[in-house]
Design a protein around this motif. Structure first.
Motif, PDB file in Angstrom:
ATOM      1  N   LYS A 203      41.591  57.930  46.448  1.00  0.00           N
ATOM      2  CA  LYS A 203      42.068  57.965  47.748  1.00  0.00           C
ATOM      3  C   LYS A 203      42.074  59.108  48.543  1.00  0.00           C
ATOM      4  N   ILE A 204      41.756  60.378  47.876  1.00  0.00           N
ATOM      5  CA  ILE A 204      41.905  61.885  48.479  1.00  0.00           C
ATOM      6  C   ILE A 204      40.492  62.068  48.784  1.00  0.00           C
ATOM      7  N   PHE A 205      40.085  62.177  50.115  1.00  0.00           N
ATOM      8  CA  PHE A 205      38.759  62.737  50.606  1.00  0.00           C
ATOM      9  C   PHE A 205      38.730  64.093  50.408  1.00  0.00           C
ATOM     10  N   GLY A 206      39.777  65.084  50.473  1.00  0.00           N
ATOM     11  CA  GLY A 206      39.490  66.422  50.510  1.00  0.00           C
ATOM     12  C   GLY A 206      40.924  67.227  50.420  1.00  0.00           C
ATOM     13  N   GLN A 207      40.872  68.267  50.305  1.00  0.00           N
ATOM     14  CA  GLN A 207      42.080  69.276  50.188  1.00  0.00           C
ATOM     15  C   GLN A 207      41.586  70.825  50.532  1.00  0.00           C
ATOM     16  N   TYR A 208      42.693  71.484  51.107  1.00  0.00           N
ATOM     17  CA  TYR A 208      42.493  72.872  51.135  1.00  0.00           C
ATOM     18  C   TYR A 208      43.640  73.522  50.210  1.00  0.00           C
ATOM     19  N   LYS A 209      43.314  74.321  49.301  1.00  0.00           N
ATOM     20  CA  LYS A 209      43.919  74.901  48.341  1.00  0.00           C
ATOM     21  C   LYS A 209      43.428  76.212  48.039  1.00  0.00           C
ATOM     22  N   ASP A 210      44.237  77.104  47.914  1.00  0.00           N
ATOM     23  CA  ASP A 210      43.899  78.570  47.599  1.00  0.00           C
ATOM     24  C   ASP A 210      42.829  79.005  48.466  1.00  0.00           C
ATOM     25  N   GLU A 211      42.910  78.773  49.679  1.00  0.00           N
ATOM     26  CA  GLU A 211      41.769  79.195  50.615  1.00  0.00           C
ATOM     27  C   GLU A 211      40.374  78.536  50.241  1.00  0.00           C
ATOM     28  N   ARG A 212      40.333  77.612  49.505  1.00  0.00           N
ATOM     29  CA  ARG A 212      38.987  76.838  49.238  1.00  0.00           C
ATOM     30  C   ARG A 212      39.148  75.394  49.642  1.00  0.00           C
ATOM     31  N   LEU A 213      37.850  75.012  50.159  1.00  0.00           N
ATOM     32  CA  LEU A 213      37.944  73.549  50.490  1.00  0.00           C
ATOM     33  C   LEU A 213      37.351  72.751  49.482  1.00  0.00           C
ATOM     34  N   LEU A 214      38.189  71.812  48.893  1.00  0.00           N
ATOM     35  CA  LEU A 214      37.919  70.917  47.832  1.00  0.00           C
ATOM     36  C   LEU A 214      37.423  69.345  48.756  1.00  0.00           C
ATOM     37  N   LEU A 215      36.218  69.017  48.460  1.00  0.00           N
ATOM     38  CA  LEU A 215      35.785  67.932  48.922  1.00  0.00           C
ATOM     39  C   LEU A 215      35.359  66.815  47.958  1.00  0.00           C
ATOM     40  N   ALA A 216      35.853  65.566  48.149  1.00  0.00           N
ATOM     41  CA  ALA A 216      35.475  64.701  47.142  1.00  0.00           C
ATOM     42  C   ALA A 216      33.904  64.329  47.291  1.00  0.00           C
ATOM     43  N   SER A 217      33.368  64.132  46.049  1.00  0.00           N
ATOM     44  CA  SER A 217      32.117  63.753  45.888  1.00  0.00           C
ATOM     45  C   SER A 217      31.676  62.565  46.710  1.00  0.00           C
ATOM     46  N   LYS A 218      32.598  61.714  46.710  1.00  0.00           N
ATOM     47  CA  LYS A 218      32.287  60.248  47.628  1.00  0.00           C
ATOM     48  C   LYS A 218      32.408  60.813  48.983  1.00  0.00           C
ATOM     49  N   THR A 219      33.190  61.776  49.447  1.00  0.00           N
ATOM     50  CA  THR A 219      33.049  62.063  50.709  1.00  0.00           C
ATOM     51  C   THR A 219      31.865  62.876  51.166  1.00  0.00           C
ATOM     52  N   VAL A 220      31.396  63.705  50.240  1.00  0.00           N
ATOM     53  CA  VAL A 220      30.090  64.323  50.564  1.00  0.00           C
ATOM     54  C   VAL A 220      28.860  63.536  50.506  1.00  0.00           C
ATOM     55  N   ALA A 221      29.084  62.242  49.997  1.00  0.00           N
ATOM     56  CA  ALA A 221      27.961  61.270  50.205  1.00  0.00           C
ATOM     57  C   ALA A 221      27.793  60.567  51.216  1.00  0.00           C
ATOM     58  N   ASN A 222      28.940  60.745  52.272  1.00  0.00           N
ATOM     59  CA  ASN A 222      29.004  59.915  53.615  1.00  0.00           C
ATOM     60  C   ASN A 222      28.832  61.093  54.559  1.00  0.00           C
ATOM     61  N   TRP A 223      27.835  61.143  55.390  1.00  0.00           N
ATOM     62  CA  TRP A 223      27.649  62.054  56.387  1.00  0.00           C
ATOM     63  C   TRP A 223      28.905  62.355  57.452  1.00  0.00           C
ATOM     64  N   ARG A 224      29.189  61.184  57.835  1.00  0.00           N
ATOM     65  CA  ARG A 224      30.330  61.303  58.890  1.00  0.00           C
ATOM     66  C   ARG A 224      31.636  61.559  58.263  1.00  0.00           C
ATOM     67  N   GLU A 225      31.959  61.199  56.925  1.00  0.00           N
ATOM     68  CA  GLU A 225      33.202  61.681  56.332  1.00  0.00           C
ATOM     69  C   GLU A 225      33.085  63.149  55.946  1.00  0.00           C
ATOM     70  N   CYS A 226      31.918  63.404  55.350  1.00  0.00           N
ATOM     71  CA  CYS A 226      31.695  65.042  55.063  1.00  0.00           C
ATOM     72  C   CYS A 226      32.154  65.659  56.306  1.00  0.00           C
TER      73      CYS A 226
END
Length: 114
Positions: free
Chosen positions: A54-77
């Motif tokens: 259920k997690i789409f992304g996260q900001y951690k230690d000045e890095r942008l973590l994006l879930a692979s499923k999120t990146v697969a969808n242009w709008r969600e990305c």
């Protein structure tokens, strides 16, 4: 402990592991985020799988973590990238975070509309 486990990264993807659609979505989302005034670089982004789907992304230690499923969808990305990049100025719901998101979307629309 449960929250940390939920947010745990279970896999990191390299550029060559991504599909053509994912690389296109991510490249375009970075370009759009920068049009919105956010300073986003590919080098600060990790495409990952989280333990909790259920997690789409996260900001951690000045890095942008994006879930692979999120990146697969242009709008969600795009939406997730803008949301996570805005964490550079605040946590969820803080004035700086909300203002950064609103400002980015307004600048992006203005850049595309005019």
């Amino acid at each position: 402990v449960r929250e940390r486990l939920r947010e745990q990264v279970t896999r990191r993807y390299s550029w060559v592991d991504l599909t053509e659609q994912q690389t296109k979505n991510l490249t375009e989302a970075i370009e759009m985020a920068n049009l919105g005034g956010l300073k986003v670089k590919l080098a600060q982004i990790d495409v990952v799988d989280f333990r909790d789907a259920k997690i789409f992304g996260q900001y951690k230690d000045e890095r942008l973590l994006l879930a692979s499923k999120t990146v697969a969808n242009w709008r969600e990305c795009l939406a997730t990238l803008i949301h996570e990049a805005a964490h550079a100025v605040g946590e969820d719901g803080e004035h700086g975070h909300v203002a950064a998101i609103e400002n980015a979307w307004a600048k992006l629309v203005e850049a595309l509309w005019r």
